[in-house]
Scaffold this motif. Structure first.
Motif, PDB file in Angstrom:
ATOM      1  N   ARG A 175      23.448  11.268   6.530  1.00  0.00           N
ATOM      2  CA  ARG A 175      22.784  11.506   7.802  1.00  0.00           C
ATOM      3  C   ARG A 175      22.766  12.985   8.146  1.00  0.00           C
ATOM      4  O   ARG A 175      23.419  13.804   7.497  1.00  0.00           O
ATOM      5  CB  ARG A 175      23.494  10.738   8.924  1.00  0.00           C
ATOM      6  N   THR A 176      22.022  13.315   9.164  1.00  0.00           N
ATOM      7  CA  THR A 176      22.030  14.647   9.729  1.00  0.00           C
ATOM      8  C   THR A 176      22.098  14.512  11.239  1.00  0.00           C
ATOM      9  O   THR A 176      21.883  13.426  11.789  1.00  0.00           O
ATOM     10  CB  THR A 176      20.774  15.441   9.308  1.00  0.00           C
ATOM     11  N   VAL A 177      22.423  15.617  11.927  1.00  0.00           N
ATOM     12  CA  VAL A 177      22.605  15.582  13.376  1.00  0.00           C
ATOM     13  C   VAL A 177      21.429  16.279  14.054  1.00  0.00           C
ATOM     14  O   VAL A 177      21.068  17.404  13.691  1.00  0.00           O
ATOM     15  CB  VAL A 177      23.925  16.269  13.787  1.00  0.00           C
ATOM     16  N   LYS A 178      20.843  15.616  15.036  1.00  0.00           N
ATOM     17  CA  LYS A 178      19.740  16.176  15.813  1.00  0.00           C
ATOM     18  C   LYS A 178      19.987  15.925  17.299  1.00  0.00           C
ATOM     19  O   LYS A 178      20.563  14.893  17.673  1.00  0.00           O
ATOM     20  CB  LYS A 178      18.406  15.525  15.419  1.00  0.00           C
ATOM     21  N   LEU A 179      19.547  16.863  18.138  1.00  0.00           N
ATOM     22  CA  LEU A 179      19.535  16.594  19.573  1.00  0.00           C
ATOM     23  C   LEU A 179      18.254  15.831  19.877  1.00  0.00           C
ATOM     24  O   LEU A 179      17.157  16.355  19.701  1.00  0.00           O
ATOM     25  CB  LEU A 179      19.569  17.894  20.380  1.00  0.00           C
ATOM     26  N   LEU A 180      18.403  14.588  20.319  1.00  0.00           N
ATOM     27  CA  LEU A 180      17.266  13.702  20.501  1.00  0.00           C
ATOM     28  C   LEU A 180      16.989  13.424  21.964  1.00  0.00           C
ATOM     29  O   LEU A 180      17.910  13.260  22.770  1.00  0.00           O
ATOM     30  CB  LEU A 180      17.516  12.370  19.790  1.00  0.00           C
ATOM     31  N   ALA A 181      15.722  13.364  22.294  1.00  0.00           N
ATOM     32  CA  ALA A 181      15.273  12.798  23.571  1.00  0.00           C
ATOM     33  C   ALA A 181      14.772  11.403  23.254  1.00  0.00           C
ATOM     34  O   ALA A 181      13.886  11.227  22.416  1.00  0.00           O
ATOM     35  CB  ALA A 181      14.164  13.648  24.172  1.00  0.00           C
ATOM     36  N   ILE A 182      15.357  10.406  23.891  1.00  0.00           N
ATOM     37  CA  ILE A 182      15.042   9.006  23.597  1.00  0.00           C
ATOM     38  C   ILE A 182      14.601   8.311  24.878  1.00  0.00           C
ATOM     39  O   ILE A 182      15.332   8.280  25.868  1.00  0.00           O
ATOM     40  CB  ILE A 182      16.265   8.271  23.013  1.00  0.00           C
ATOM     41  N   CYS A 183      13.397   7.778  24.846  1.00  0.00           N
ATOM     42  CA  CYS A 183      12.852   7.034  25.984  1.00  0.00           C
ATOM     43  C   CYS A 183      12.378   5.690  25.444  1.00  0.00           C
ATOM     44  O   CYS A 183      11.570   5.651  24.513  1.00  0.00           O
ATOM     45  CB  CYS A 183      11.682   7.777  26.618  1.00  0.00           C
ATOM     46  N   GLU A 184      12.855   4.600  26.010  1.00  0.00           N
ATOM     47  CA  GLU A 184      12.466   3.299  25.474  1.00  0.00           C
ATOM     48  C   GLU A 184      12.519   2.206  26.523  1.00  0.00           C
ATOM     49  O   GLU A 184      13.208   2.319  27.537  1.00  0.00           O
ATOM     50  CB  GLU A 184      13.355   2.922  24.286  1.00  0.00           C
ATOM     51  N   ARG A 185      11.744   1.166  26.267  1.00  0.00           N
ATOM     52  CA  ARG A 185      11.831  -0.053  27.062  1.00  0.00           C
ATOM     53  C   ARG A 185      13.024  -0.862  26.561  1.00  0.00           C
ATOM     54  O   ARG A 185      13.215  -1.017  25.356  1.00  0.00           O
ATOM     55  CB  ARG A 185      10.563  -0.886  26.898  1.00  0.00           C
ATOM     56  N   VAL A 186      13.802  -1.379  27.476  1.00  0.00           N
ATOM     57  CA  VAL A 186      14.983  -2.160  27.119  1.00  0.00           C
ATOM     58  C   VAL A 186      14.917  -3.503  27.840  1.00  0.00           C
ATOM     59  O   VAL A 186      14.612  -3.559  29.037  1.00  0.00           O
ATOM     60  CB  VAL A 186      16.284  -1.424  27.492  1.00  0.00           C
ATOM     61  N   LEU A 187      15.193  -4.582  27.108  1.00  0.00           N
ATOM     62  CA  LEU A 187      15.217  -5.921  27.696  1.00  0.00           C
ATOM     63  C   LEU A 187      16.656  -6.345  27.953  1.00  0.00           C
ATOM     64  O   LEU A 187      17.538  -6.121  27.117  1.00  0.00           O
ATOM     65  CB  LEU A 187      14.545  -6.924  26.767  1.00  0.00           C
ATOM     66  N   ASP A 188      16.907  -6.988  29.103  1.00  0.00           N
ATOM     67  CA  ASP A 188      18.228  -7.547  29.357  1.00  0.00           C
ATOM     68  C   ASP A 188      18.284  -8.993  28.862  1.00  0.00           C
ATOM     69  O   ASP A 188      17.309  -9.512  28.306  1.00  0.00           O
ATOM     70  CB  ASP A 188      18.598  -7.448  30.837  1.00  0.00           C
ATOM     71  N   ALA A 189      19.405  -9.636  29.049  1.00  0.00           N
ATOM     72  CA  ALA A 189      19.598 -10.994  28.532  1.00  0.00           C
ATOM     73  C   ALA A 189      18.623 -11.988  29.132  1.00  0.00           C
ATOM     74  O   ALA A 189      18.288 -13.003  28.508  1.00  0.00           O
ATOM     75  CB  ALA A 189      21.039 -11.438  28.803  1.00  0.00           C
ATOM     76  N   GLU A 190      18.138 -11.715  30.342  1.00  0.00           N
ATOM     77  CA  GLU A 190      17.197 -12.626  31.006  1.00  0.00           C
ATOM     78  C   GLU A 190      15.744 -12.267  30.723  1.00  0.00           C
ATOM     79  O   GLU A 190      14.820 -12.875  31.276  1.00  0.00           O
ATOM     80  CB  GLU A 190      17.434 -12.622  32.521  1.00  0.00           C
TER      81      GLU A 190
END
Length: 430
Positions: free
Chosen positions: A242-257
């Motif tokens: 692996r390598t290390v990067k500073l990431l900006a992460i934006c995502e849709r996340v679903l909960d259990a319901e």
């Protein structure tokens, strides 16, 4: 051809100087594309006498007066929040279109600016605010408007990417690499905004707002910088391919319901060397977008610099000038989804944890029990013994970040754990 489109330029530093130069040198081509001459009516700078290269009659130190003069478009390249916010709101309320590269302002006050633009029918364009010359925001706002974006993952800060790339290539530590980046001009005299993740967090807020039709501010973005990354972390990543990067992460996340929310975060993470972002080195930027219909898309290029950023500014300027000539309007803010922003503690992530442990039987069992108590599943374990010391590396499966952090806290309390050497998140395997 219609009457000219008069432009007020606020700020004439590295980017502003390039914008002024290109407006002069490419005047005929820009006029043909916009449908009317694009005329530079004035340039607001702090010290007009410090710009002998510019026409004296265009220079002023009174930005507010220039904004309130007889101009059609205000191009803002000063940066910061106040008094720029007041000037741009004034321009928009008067029906004057605004082109800005001000990521910090947009990350906090894009809603207020958008509402002012909507009320007067003016345009608000800001392609240059994220990733410099890379055409990224317009595809998110327009080209993918009919699709459902699920994730945006990117390297959006060139300074930190240069530092981490150099550490990976040379084996040098963080402090010496930062010094070298400053000497070469890749880092500012005060690099805090870059290395502590503030710059990337502002950009993540803008990306998440556009991608998920939800108002996200910089305060909603979980932020961590790269100051704690050392040569040992880079070596640990290499050992795992692996390598290390500073990431900006934006995502849709679903909960259990099945409820949907938005996660926006910035932090250094280990990614596989086979990932598309792993080979993005130096001061380049790259953003990886996932959408239901379009699939996987990659945007790559120069993320900063005078000419690249000026290219994005001029692209916006031509668009707003054309709209004014033809009587049209650009795309408006889309915040209809209004999804909740998920706290970092509830966001599923993966950890790479390196421990200095006692070299005796039963250590692994005690460590594994702590993970089990927090309902965190272990994906891989690696042990290494040398010179009466022992190290243990654990990579987890996805779990809520709060559970992972609690696991680390409890590991540090174990008698058999001498030290938690490092903790880093892992991305890019799903």
């Amino acid at each position: 051809m219609a009457d000219s489109v008069k432009v007020a330029l606020l700020g004439c530093g590295t980017v502003g100087g390039e914008v002024a130069r290109l407006l002069h040198e490419q005047a005929d081509e820009l006029a043909a594309r916009a449908g009317a001459p694009v005329e530079l009516a004035g340039i607001a700078v702090r010290r007009p006498d410090k710009h002998p290269e510019l026409p004296r009659h265009l220079l002023t130190s009174d930005a507010e007066a220039l904004v309130n003069s007889d101009v059609d478009v205000v191009v803002e390249l000063i940066g910061g929040i106040d008094p720029v916010r007041k000037w741009l709101l004034s321009a928009l309320h008067q029906g004057k279109s605004v082109v800005t590269a001000n990521k910090a302002l947009l990350a906090e006050y894009s809603a207020e600016l958008s509402e002012a633009a909507d009320a007067s029918g003016a345009d608000l364009y800001f392609e240059a605010a994220v990733a410099g010359a890379i055409p990224l925001l317009r595809p998110l706002r327009e080209s993918l408007a009919g699709d459902r974006i699920t994730r945006v993952l990117g390297i959006v800060n060139g300074t930190t990417n240069y530092i981490l790339s150099a550490m990976d290539e040379t084996g040098s530590g963080y402090a010496e690499t930062l010094d070298e980046a400053s000497r070469l001009g890749y880092a500012e005299a005060d690099p805090t905004a870059d290395v502590d993740g503030y710059d990337a967090a502002s950009k993540a807020a803008i990306l998440a707002s556009l991608a998920f039709h939800t108002r996200v501010t910089a305060h909603d973005v979980h932020r961590e910088g790269i100051g704690a990354i050392g040569a040992a972390d880079i070596d640990a990543a290499k050992a795992l391919g692996r390598t290390v990067k500073l990431l900006a992460i934006c995502e849709r996340v679903l909960d259990a319901e099945g409820g949907e929310s938005v996660s926006a975060r910035v932090y250094p993470a280990m990614i596989p060397r086979s990932h598309q972002l792993a080979g993005v080195n130096g001061a380049f930027n790259a953003v990886y977008v996932e959408a239901d219909a379009a699939g996987e898309l990659m945007f790559f290029g120069h993320g900063a610099g005078g000419s690249p950023t000026a290219s994005a500014v001029l692209g916006d300027l031509v668009a707003v000038a054309r709209n004014r000539v033809l009587g049209g309007r650009g795309p408006r803010e889309s915040a209809h989804a209004a999804l909740p922003v998920r706290p970092m503690g509830m966001t599923p992530t993966r950890y790479h944890i390196s421990l200095d442990v006692a070299d005796k039987p039963g250590v692994l069992a005690q460590v594994a029990l702590v993970f089990a108590e927090h309902d965190v599943s272990i994906a891989a374990v690696r042990q290494r013994d040398a010179d009466s010391t022992a190290s243990l590396v654990v990579v987890t499966h996805l779990a809520p970040d709060a559970a992972l952090q609690s696991t680390v806290d409890d590991l540090a309390k174990l008698e058999v754990v001498r030290e938690v050497i490092s903790v880093m998140r892992v991305e890019g395997d799903d």
